[in-house]
Enzyme design. Structure first.
Site, PDB file in Angstrom:
ATOM      1  N   ASN A   1       1.514   6.818   0.905  1.00  0.00           N
ATOM      2  CA  ASN A   1       2.496   7.551   1.719  1.00  0.00           C
ATOM      3  C   ASN A   1       3.881   6.977   1.513  1.00  0.00           C
ATOM      4  OD1 ASN A   1       0.824   5.771   3.571  1.00  0.00           O
ATOM      5  ND2 ASN A   1       2.286   6.375   5.108  1.00  0.00           N
ATOM      6  N   ASP A   2       4.562   6.484   2.516  1.00  0.00           N
ATOM      7  CA  ASP A   2       6.002   6.231   2.413  1.00  0.00           C
ATOM      8  C   ASP A   2       6.421   5.334   1.238  1.00  0.00           C
ATOM      9  OD1 ASP A   2       5.346   7.143   4.920  1.00  0.00           O
ATOM     10  OD2 ASP A   2       6.284   5.512   6.014  1.00  0.00           O
TER      11      ASP A   2
ATOM     12  N   TYR B   1       2.837  -2.009   7.654  1.00  0.00           N
ATOM     13  CA  TYR B   1       3.489  -0.708   7.696  1.00  0.00           C
ATOM     14  C   TYR B   1       4.859  -0.753   7.020  1.00  0.00           C
ATOM     15  CZ  TYR B   1       0.128   1.999  10.498  1.00  0.00           C
ATOM     16  OH  TYR B   1      -0.956   2.712  10.929  1.00  0.00           O
TER      17      TYR B   1
ATOM     18  N   GLN C   1       3.495   2.513   0.695  1.00  0.00           N
ATOM     19  CA  GLN C   1       2.387   2.468   1.637  1.00  0.00           C
ATOM     20  C   GLN C   1       1.146   2.935   0.896  1.00  0.00           C
ATOM     21  OE1 GLN C   1       2.351   1.937   5.539  1.00  0.00           O
ATOM     22  NE2 GLN C   1       3.502   0.506   4.290  1.00  0.00           N
TER      23      GLN C   1
ATOM     24  N   ARG D   1       8.834   0.416  14.686  1.00  0.00           N
ATOM     25  CA  ARG D   1       8.462   0.089  13.298  1.00  0.00           C
ATOM     26  C   ARG D   1       9.491   0.560  12.270  1.00  0.00           C
ATOM     27  NH1 ARG D   1       4.346   3.627  15.075  1.00  0.00           N
ATOM     28  NH2 ARG D   1       4.645   5.784  14.416  1.00  0.00           N
TER      29      ARG D   1
ATOM     30  N   GLU E   1      10.583   7.923  13.261  1.00  0.00           N
ATOM     31  CA  GLU E   1      10.092   6.971  12.265  1.00  0.00           C
ATOM     32  C   GLU E   1      11.102   6.800  11.138  1.00  0.00           C
ATOM     33  OE1 GLU E   1       6.239   8.929  11.240  1.00  0.00           O
ATOM     34  OE2 GLU E   1       5.318   7.269  12.341  1.00  0.00           O
TER      35      GLU E   1
END
Ligand code: FRU
Length: 469
Positions: free
Chosen positions: A40-41, A100, A57, A159, A218
């Site tokens: 992901n990110d 994260y 991620q 986060r 986020e």
């Protein structure tokens, strides 16, 4: 679990799954994708000693979200990438449910990572620590540990630290949820990266003239672009409007001015960064030649993602292409990074009535469409792009429900650039005024088929592979 055992499991998963994943016909040719498992990110995007570093991620163990690792690639030119040692595995108690998202900075010549240690408790609640790690001589990262606990007044959803230097201090923005369940962005300051002072909330739901605007924000990113300060963030919980906020979660920006002394950010309206079906959690970096580059995740964290067919091959999701940002008339303009021109083969040119256009192979290609007249184009039998003189509509069948769904842009169309890979299309509208990024899974080789009775001018380049070593 110990770090050694996590690394053994990750290695087993890569060794067991990489041949099958690499053989998938929907594997991208020039976009970054995980060897196996779920990406992901983008994290820690930075240029250091002549190389770009891009972390990500990563769940190497399954095509699921979960306790994330940080994967790591590097590249001198954004075209030839190299796998680097796995950067972070969620081995410590302060990151038990995932290392994260976060960022990278260069401190006294050392590459440092700042990320969120995510911890979930048995009762379903969670907490978060902002953590530091430093690169060692082997290109691995030694964990320093948490440098910031949960600040008072927020839930466990704090986060995604993005850190940068300004004058004599380090600054950090953090995504957060306050105790009334409103999404916020926090600004913090430090002189040594180890102790952090909270300056306050610089933006969020109910702040700076904004009404209710989501329950969690986020992946914030804050940077100066042409003299203005830009805050990128990803609000969750915005209700869909007819032509806005159509994805499950949003990703956009505010343009304004940050007062570093007062810790206040005055800003204008929220603008979406991308109007496609798959785009989230982008991160930017400043290059040595002073360009602001952005890479996003070509995915959205919602249940629908797991209906993508690559899951059967043991991998899921890709990054977007790297994009150059500029600010024009108060809006972000995104263009494919100029390095990508080096992937182009010979140009093909065509002009005439849309429905007479040749059917071009776009499996890995860049296609430019110049027209202000209505037309319709089928992209690989999976996506449809239609311009009616006022609205540009991108539509497809939802992969879970089968229902037709669309994403839209309204304006005066002059020009489109389609950056196509085996399973993705990024559509740059009017030279970057807006972008629509989407994954798609066409019958290969993918073809572009036009209809309409008006004049269009087309150019096409096939695009070479981006090599990952
Ligand atoms: C955004 C996000 C971040 C978090 C990460 C976990 O997609 O939810 O907020 O740090 O993904 O993988």
């Amino acid at each position: 679990m110990t770090e050694a055992s996590l690394l053994k499991q990750a290695l087993r998963s890569v060794v067991a799954g990489q041949v099958k994943a690499a053989a998938d016909t929907w594997r991208p040719n020039w976009h970054l994708a995980p060897p196996v498992g779920l990406l992901n990110d983008p994290n820690g995007f930075v240029q250091h000693q002549g190389r770009y570093h891009l972390f990500y991620q990563w769940n190497p163990l399954a095509c699921k979200h979960g306790a994330k690792f940080w994967g790591h690639w590097s590249s001198a030119d954004l075209l030839h990438w190299r796998h680097e040692p796995l950067a972070l595995a969620p081995a410590e108690a302060y990151e038990s449910h995932g290392c994260y998202s976060g960022s990278a900075i260069v401190d006294n010549g050392h590459l440092m990572l700042i990320y969120t240690g995510n911890v979930k408790h048995p009762d379903g609640s969670r907490t978060a620590f902002q953590c530091l790690a430093r690169e060692n001589a082997e290109g691995e990262f030694d964990k320093i540990g948490p440098v910031l606990d949960l600040p008072n007044g927020y839930t466990g959803h704090v986060r995604d630290p993005k850190v940068w230097q300004h004058h004599d201090y380090w600054y950090m923005v953090l995504g957060a949820q306050d105790l009334s369940l409103q999404g916020k962005v926090l600004l913090l300051r430090s002189s040594d990266l180890l102790t952090w002072q909270l300056l306050g909330e610089i933006a969020g739901s109910g702040l700076n003239g904004l009404g209710p605007f989501g329950y969690m924000w986020e992946c914030p990113d804050l940077f100066n672009l042409s003299g203005a300060d830009v805050l990128i963030c990803c609000p969750q919980g915005l209700p869909a409007e007819s032509d806005h906020y159509l994805n499950t979660f949003q990703s956009g920006y505010f343009v304004g001015q940050l007062d570093y002394d007062k810790g206040q950010f005055s800003h204008g309206d929220f603008h979406e960064l991308d109007l496609g079906f798959e785009f989230y959690a982008p991160q930017t970096t400043l290059t040595d030649d002073n360009r602001r580059l952005l890479i996003g995740w070509m995915g959205i964290p919602d249940g629908d993602e797991f209906y993508q067919p690559t899951v059967e091959h043991g991998w899921i999701h890709t990054m977007t292409c790297p994009r150059e940002l500029t600010l024009e008339a108060g809006k972000i303009i995104q263009r494919p990074a100029r390095e990508l021109c080096q992937l182009r083969g010979e140009v093909q040119l065509w002009q005439g009535i849309a429905q007479e256009a040749p059917v071009w192979d776009i499996t890995h290609a860049e296609v430019e469409i110049v027209t202000d007249r209505p037309f319709h184009v089928d992209i690989g039998g999976e996506l449809e792009l239609a311009w009616d003189g006022e609205w540009l509509r991108l539509s497809r069948n939802n992969r879970r429900s089968g229902e037709r769904e669309q994403r839209v842009w309204r304006g005066a169309l002059r020009h489109l650039t389609l950056m196509c890979d085996t399973s993705s299309v990024e559509i740059f509208i009017n030279d970057g005024q807006a972008v629509m990024s989407s994954r798609y899974f066409p019958v290969l080789p993918a073809q572009l088929t036009f209809s309409g009775k008006q004049l269009i001018v087309l150019r096409r380049w096939s695009l070479a592979d981006c090599v990952i070593e």
